[in-house]
Design a protein around this motif. Structure first.
Motif, PDB file in Angstrom:
ATOM      1  N   UNK A 257       4.861   9.428   4.092  1.00  0.00           N
ATOM      2  CA  UNK A 257       4.605   8.303   3.446  1.00  0.00           C
ATOM      3  C   UNK A 257       3.424   8.031   4.794  1.00  0.00           C
ATOM      4  N   UNK A 258       3.692   6.811   5.091  1.00  0.00           N
ATOM      5  CA  UNK A 258       2.712   6.737   5.930  1.00  0.00           C
ATOM      6  C   UNK A 258       1.428   7.096   6.331  1.00  0.00           C
ATOM      7  N   UNK A 259       1.761   8.222   6.489  1.00  0.00           N
ATOM      8  CA  UNK A 259       0.040   9.452   6.985  1.00  0.00           C
ATOM      9  C   UNK A 259      -0.562   9.560   4.966  1.00  0.00           C
TER      10      UNK A 259
ATOM     11  N   UNK B   9       0.719  -1.416   0.060  1.00  0.00           N
ATOM     12  CA  UNK B   9       0.120  -0.222  -0.098  1.00  0.00           C
ATOM     13  C   UNK B   9       0.987   1.134  -0.160  1.00  0.00           C
ATOM     14  N   UNK B  10       1.593   1.360   0.623  1.00  0.00           N
ATOM     15  CA  UNK B  10       2.516   2.696   0.892  1.00  0.00           C
ATOM     16  C   UNK B  10       3.731   2.422  -0.109  1.00  0.00           C
ATOM     17  N   UNK B  11       3.902   1.839  -1.319  1.00  0.00           N
ATOM     18  CA  UNK B  11       4.596   1.656  -2.415  1.00  0.00           C
ATOM     19  C   UNK B  11       3.336   2.614  -3.280  1.00  0.00           C
ATOM     20  N   UNK B  12       1.897   1.869  -3.934  1.00  0.00           N
ATOM     21  CA  UNK B  12       1.149   2.868  -4.085  1.00  0.00           C
ATOM     22  C   UNK B  12       1.654   4.212  -3.882  1.00  0.00           C
ATOM     23  N   UNK B  13       1.120   4.821  -2.748  1.00  0.00           N
ATOM     24  CA  UNK B  13       1.176   5.894  -2.639  1.00  0.00           C
ATOM     25  C   UNK B  13       2.046   6.239  -2.984  1.00  0.00           C
ATOM     26  N   UNK B  14       3.368   5.955  -2.994  1.00  0.00           N
ATOM     27  CA  UNK B  14       4.611   6.021  -2.902  1.00  0.00           C
ATOM     28  C   UNK B  14       4.815   6.391  -4.861  1.00  0.00           C
ATOM     29  N   UNK B  15       4.510   5.488  -5.705  1.00  0.00           N
ATOM     30  CA  UNK B  15       4.320   6.227  -7.537  1.00  0.00           C
ATOM     31  C   UNK B  15       3.283   6.920  -6.956  1.00  0.00           C
TER      32      UNK B  15
ATOM     33  N   UNK C 271      -8.430   8.438   6.020  1.00  0.00           N
ATOM     34  CA  UNK C 271      -8.054   8.596   7.995  1.00  0.00           C
ATOM     35  C   UNK C 271      -7.747  10.178   7.853  1.00  0.00           C
ATOM     36  N   UNK C 272      -7.898  10.221   9.350  1.00  0.00           N
ATOM     37  CA  UNK C 272      -7.740  11.518   9.751  1.00  0.00           C
ATOM     38  C   UNK C 272      -6.223  11.548   9.973  1.00  0.00           C
ATOM     39  N   UNK C 273      -5.453  12.495   9.339  1.00  0.00           N
ATOM     40  CA  UNK C 273      -3.936  12.353   9.587  1.00  0.00           C
ATOM     41  C   UNK C 273      -3.075  13.723   9.964  1.00  0.00           C
ATOM     42  N   UNK C 274      -3.874  14.528  10.794  1.00  0.00           N
ATOM     43  CA  UNK C 274      -3.498  15.965  11.047  1.00  0.00           C
ATOM     44  C   UNK C 274      -2.208  15.589  11.972  1.00  0.00           C
TER      45      UNK C 274
ATOM     46  N   UNK D  49      13.882  -1.645  20.090  1.00  0.00           N
ATOM     47  CA  UNK D  49      15.346  -1.665  18.893  1.00  0.00           C
ATOM     48  C   UNK D  49      14.579  -0.591  17.961  1.00  0.00           C
ATOM     49  N   UNK D  50      13.474  -0.559  17.781  1.00  0.00           N
ATOM     50  CA  UNK D  50      13.095   0.320  16.566  1.00  0.00           C
ATOM     51  C   UNK D  50      14.148   1.435  16.178  1.00  0.00           C
ATOM     52  N   UNK D  51      14.244   2.454  16.960  1.00  0.00           N
ATOM     53  CA  UNK D  51      15.181   3.408  16.452  1.00  0.00           C
ATOM     54  C   UNK D  51      16.538   3.549  16.018  1.00  0.00           C
ATOM     55  N   UNK D  52      16.853   1.778  16.147  1.00  0.00           N
ATOM     56  CA  UNK D  52      18.119   1.637  15.650  1.00  0.00           C
ATOM     57  C   UNK D  52      18.775   2.304  14.299  1.00  0.00           C
ATOM     58  N   UNK D  53      17.382   1.115  13.298  1.00  0.00           N
ATOM     59  CA  UNK D  53      17.373   1.119  12.259  1.00  0.00           C
ATOM     60  C   UNK D  53      15.885   2.217  11.231  1.00  0.00           C
ATOM     61  N   UNK D  54      16.212   2.526  10.179  1.00  0.00           N
ATOM     62  CA  UNK D  54      14.500   2.721   9.399  1.00  0.00           C
ATOM     63  C   UNK D  54      13.502   1.533   9.352  1.00  0.00           C
ATOM     64  N   UNK D  55      14.933   0.470   8.794  1.00  0.00           N
ATOM     65  CA  UNK D  55      14.407  -0.606   8.901  1.00  0.00           C
ATOM     66  C   UNK D  55      12.948  -0.932  10.092  1.00  0.00           C
ATOM     67  N   UNK D  56      13.403  -1.023  11.478  1.00  0.00           N
ATOM     68  CA  UNK D  56      12.481  -0.609  12.664  1.00  0.00           C
ATOM     69  C   UNK D  56      11.160  -0.293  12.073  1.00  0.00           C
ATOM     70  N   UNK D  57      11.291   1.391  11.656  1.00  0.00           N
ATOM     71  CA  UNK D  57      10.501   1.924  11.531  1.00  0.00           C
ATOM     72  C   UNK D  57       9.527   1.586  10.125  1.00  0.00           C
ATOM     73  N   UNK D  58      10.531   1.311   9.338  1.00  0.00           N
ATOM     74  CA  UNK D  58       8.992   0.835   8.213  1.00  0.00           C
ATOM     75  C   UNK D  58       8.027   0.009   8.583  1.00  0.00           C
ATOM     76  N   UNK D  59       9.379  -1.344   8.994  1.00  0.00           N
ATOM     77  CA  UNK D  59       7.911  -2.210   9.390  1.00  0.00           C
ATOM     78  C   UNK D  59       7.614  -2.244  10.483  1.00  0.00           C
ATOM     79  N   UNK D  60       7.322  -1.307  10.908  1.00  0.00           N
ATOM     80  CA  UNK D  60       6.154  -1.170  12.171  1.00  0.00           C
ATOM     81  C   UNK D  60       5.302   0.190  11.087  1.00  0.00           C
ATOM     82  N   UNK D  61       5.571   0.493  10.429  1.00  0.00           N
ATOM     83  CA  UNK D  61       4.957   1.340   9.571  1.00  0.00           C
ATOM     84  C   UNK D  61       3.808   0.311   8.884  1.00  0.00           C
TER      85      UNK D  61
END
Length: 811
Positions: free
Chosen positions: A407-409, A220-226, A417-420, A332-344
């Motif tokens: 991108x998540x928002x 879904x996020x790839x679609x939004x990025x495209x 979904x409201x993302x303000x 350990x989510x804060x250690x790498x961007x992949x941690x945040x990406x998987x969470x989102x």
């Protein structure tokens, strides 16, 4: 008489009753005689009745006897005929018996055949009845077989429909059969089995969805990025009326209904296998990865079974639990961007599924339920991001995190979904990003300042000259006219610092992209962050360099020159920010850059450090001073240490040529004043208890050397003898003692035009005391010499007058 009549009447009644009973007995059937006799015994005259009955029997016997006597001959004839007939009857019987035996013998086979025929007819009738019954039972059995096949192939919804037909249409027609009763008893079990199996499929679907939420969210996020990239391309080209992808477009993949009876949908657990595609290929829709048929089937089944509410409650409860698991970030989510990406990805995947369920089922989830989940997710996500982003010290990671949050928002906004609140939180992360940038740039500035040689940049060609001018806005017509090789007035850290400030501004601008901020807000954010960079980070870096223990005067001078040029470049930084934000500096509420103040403060600190450093150098030279205060020889040249000190000052002030005039003049005046004060302290210090006139003569030569240095104008800009005034106190004190002109000093003291106006009587007395002690102790025979005695008396007299003068002055 009356009594006799009454008895006679009763007797007549009884006789009449007995007569009636007898007639009734004669005319009534023997089976019904009981009630009649009972009436006799119920009465009290049964004895008389018996007499009458006996009389009636005798009468009938006489009548029978008369009748028999009348018909006797006929009776005898009848008996004779009857005996004849008996013989004939016996013969006939024998014939019949014989005939019957013959007939039985001859008809035995026929009887057997008839029995066989009878059995066949019976079997035929039973078979016909059985066929008729089987014709009624076969559809039932076929439906039941179909039901079992559907159950076996996990086609639970069609099985439930078959079960409904079986129960209401077929089984009532054959309900009296035992196997039908077994089926009827088994129907609730089958329903429960269908219910349990469909629930098991749903559980498998929910578990599979939970495990693959990150894959769904990633798609879904790839679609939004495209879509965002496509929008950016369209915005850069002439508008053709294209619009942002609507939410409706997100559901084009669900236009066709899922066939619940298809083998594929029946066996699929919920996630379809999709091969990894290249980046340049079209990304499949997020919901293309999901087969929702288990949900639809289970919903239909529970609806048919009248347990839809139970199903809805179970589904919502399980999805709430999954939401809480999804929203729990790894430690350990804060250690790498992949941690945040998987969470989102997991969060997006969860809500993409729920949003699709909302729009493809009627009431399984509703908008209030979705909004409640989203509010919970939003609060937990923001709290997790605040916590984990606070551990992040790498600005590049913070910037990547910001882009990921945007991108998540944007992805969730496509689904309504409201993302303000997410964008509000990004403004908080912006402050943290600024802090990490400031820390990073503190290290950059420190490296630049530590690696700089603090020497003017030499250039040997036009190409090198243009390169420096291209890095830093500098214009100097005179320098341009000079031939190569030539030097810029500033050192290398000036263009490096200037370019790093621009890089910092670019870094701030990158964070403001896609935050839906106005140009004014972006401009204000950049200016505030740049001000922090200038007033705090760069200022501290410069102050640390200036305050270093091993900093040299040459380096301090170069720092002053460098900060002067950086101060002039602040207007170009203003223009740079204006060009990238398109907000004019004259706009109301526009923040001004404080770079001028920063560089002025650094320059003032460097100036103060120059003054301090110069004074320290002077003190170091003065520590080499080795005066013989008891010498009687008259010297003819200045002390070596002072000659070296003056040479150092000349070479130092020669470096000050590029400094602003006031700075060089102030440094020179400060150095001369400090030198004069230090020489005065050296002369008057307590350790020097005695001194001779010869020592004063040598000290006078040193002061003359200092005055000669002051007259030579080491720094241009002083008027006449201004610099010499730094040594005026020493000069007047030494002239007073060498010329021994006490009469003039005492006479003119306190007058504005006094020759020795700068001589303090306390200072003069202190020095005089040292000379008096010397006169007394150095010549033991001085009392025998008239000149020495006179001189001693004179010193005593002057000392008394000075004390009186001091006393008068203090009073």
């Amino acid at each position: 008489m009356d009594r006799g009549k009454m008895a006679e009447a009763e007797s007549l009644e009884t006789a009449a009753e007995h007569e009636r009973i007898l007639r009734e007995i004669e005319s009534t059937d023997t089976a019904c005689i009981g009630p009649t006799l009972r009436s006799v015994y119920d009465g009290e005259e049964h004895g008389r009745f018996m007499e009458k009955l006996e009389t009636r029997i005798r009468n009938h016997d006489r009548e029978i006897e008369k009748m028999c006597n009348f018909h006797y001959q006929g009776f005898v004839d009848s008996i004779t005929e009857l005996l004849k007939v008996r013989g004939e009857a016996q013969k006939l019987k024998n014939q019949v018996t014989d005939t019957n035996r013959k007939l039985q013998h001859e008809g035995k086979e026929l009887v057997i055949a008839m029995e066989e025929l009878k059995q066949c007819r019976l079997q035929q009738r039973n078979i016909s009845a059985t066929v008729d019954k089987l014709m009624l039972c076969l559809p039932v059995l076929e439906m039941y077989s179909k039901l079992r096949d559907q159950m076996k192939t996990k086609r639970h919804y069609p099985a439930l429909k078959t079960l409904e037909h079986l129960e209401h249409t077929y089984l009532p027609q054959v309900s009296h059969y035992r196997f039908c009763k077994v089926m009827v008893d088994n129907i609730p079990k089958l329903r429960e089995e269908i219910k349990d199996v469909s629930m098991s499929d749903l559980k498998d679907f929910l578990e599979s969805i939970r495990k693959h939420s990150d894959k769904i969210g990633e798609t879904a996020m790839k679609q939004a990025q495209q879509q965002r990239n496509l929008d950016n391309i369209v915005l850069q080209q002439p508008r053709i009326g294209s619009k942002r992808k609507s939410k409706k477009d997100a559901y084009t993949i669900f236009d066709t209904e899922i066939e619940s009876t298809s083998p594929k949908s029946e066996q699929d657990s919920g996630i379809l296998d999709v091969e990894d595609e290249e980046d340049d290929e079209e990304v499949p829709g997020a919901q293309d990865l999901v087969d929702f048929s288990p949900v639809y089937r289970c919903l239909h089944i529970y609806s048919v079974l009248g347990a839809r509410e139970t199903f809805e409650n179970y589904y919502r409860k399980q999805r709430r639990k999954q939401a809480r698991l999804v929203l729990q970030p790894p430690s350990n989510m804060h250690e790498t961007l992949d941690g945040y990406r998987k969470y989102f990805n997991q969060i997006v995947g969860f809500f993409v599924v729920e949003d699709h369920i909302l729009h493809t089922t009627q009431g399984l989830v509703n908008r209030a339920y979705i909004d409640e989940l989203w509010e919970m997710a939003l609060s937990k996500t923001i709290a997790a991001l605040r916590t984990h982003s606070s551990y992040c010290s790498d600005p590049n990671l913070v910037l990547d995190l910001k882009n990921l949050i945007v991108l998540f928002a944007d992805t969730l906004q496509v689904y309504g979904f409201p993302v303000n609140q997410l964008f509000d939180m990004l403004l908080e992360i912006r402050d943290q990003y600024s802090e990490t940038l400031l820390k990073k740039w503190a290290g950059i500035f420190r490296n630049i300042l530590d690696s700089d040689n603090y020497s003017p940049i030499p250039v040997t060609s036009e190409e090198m000259y243009k390169k420096v001018v291209g890095q830093f806005p500098f214009q100097d017509t005179e320098l341009e006219k000079q031939p190569f090789p030539k030097k810029f007035p500033f050192s290398e850290f000036v263009p490096k610092v200037y370019n790093q400030i621009k890089e910092f501004i670019y870094a701030c601008l990158k964070f403001s992209e896609d935050l839906h901020l106005s140009s004014t807000e972006v401009d204000d954010m950049i200016r505030k962050s740049t001000n922090l960079l200038l007033t705090r980070t760069l200022s501290n870096s410069l102050q640390n360099v200036i305050k270093r223990k091993n900093i040299g005067l040459t380096e301090l001078v170069q720092i002053i020159i460098n900060t002067t040029h950086l101060e002039k470049s602040c207007k170009y930084l203003e223009e740079f920010i204006t060009n990238i934000t398109n907000v004019l500096p004259e706009t109301v509420h526009t923040t001004k850059l404080y770079g001028t103040t920063t560089f002025k403060d650094a320059r003032h600190a460097a100036e103060e450090e120059i003054y301090t450093n110069l004074n320290q150098k002077i003190d170091q030279f003065l520590q080499l001073a080795d005066y013989d205060w008891m010498t009687g020889d008259l010297g003819n040249k200045a002390s070596d240490y002072l000659v070296d000190l003056i040479a150092f000052l000349r070479s130092t002030f020669a470096v000050f040529t590029h400094l602003p005039g006031k700075v060089a003049q102030t440094a020179c005046m400060s150095a001369c004043k400090h030198l004069a004060t230090s020489l005065m302290q050296l002369l008057l210090e307590a350790e020097v208890r005695q001194l001779t006139l010869g020592a004063l003569q040598q000290f006078n030569l040193d002061v003359r050397e200092c005055e000669q240095f002051a007259r030579s104008g080491p720094v241009p800009g002083f008027q006449e003898d201004t610099l010499q005034l730094a040594f005026i106190d020493l000069r007047q004190l030494l002239d007073l003692f060498i010329q021994w002109d006490w009469s003039t000093y005492l006479a003119d003291y306190g007058q504005p035009n006094c020759k020795y106006l700068r001589v303090n009587p306390v200072t003069a007395l202190t020095l005089l005391e040292k000379m008096k002690d010397t006169s007394r102790k150095n010549n033991m025979f001085a009392q025998f010499r008239k000149n020495e005695r006179d001189k001693q008396k004179l010193i005593d007299t002057v000392a008394k007058q000075l004390r009186a003068l001091i006393s008068t002055h203090h009073s």
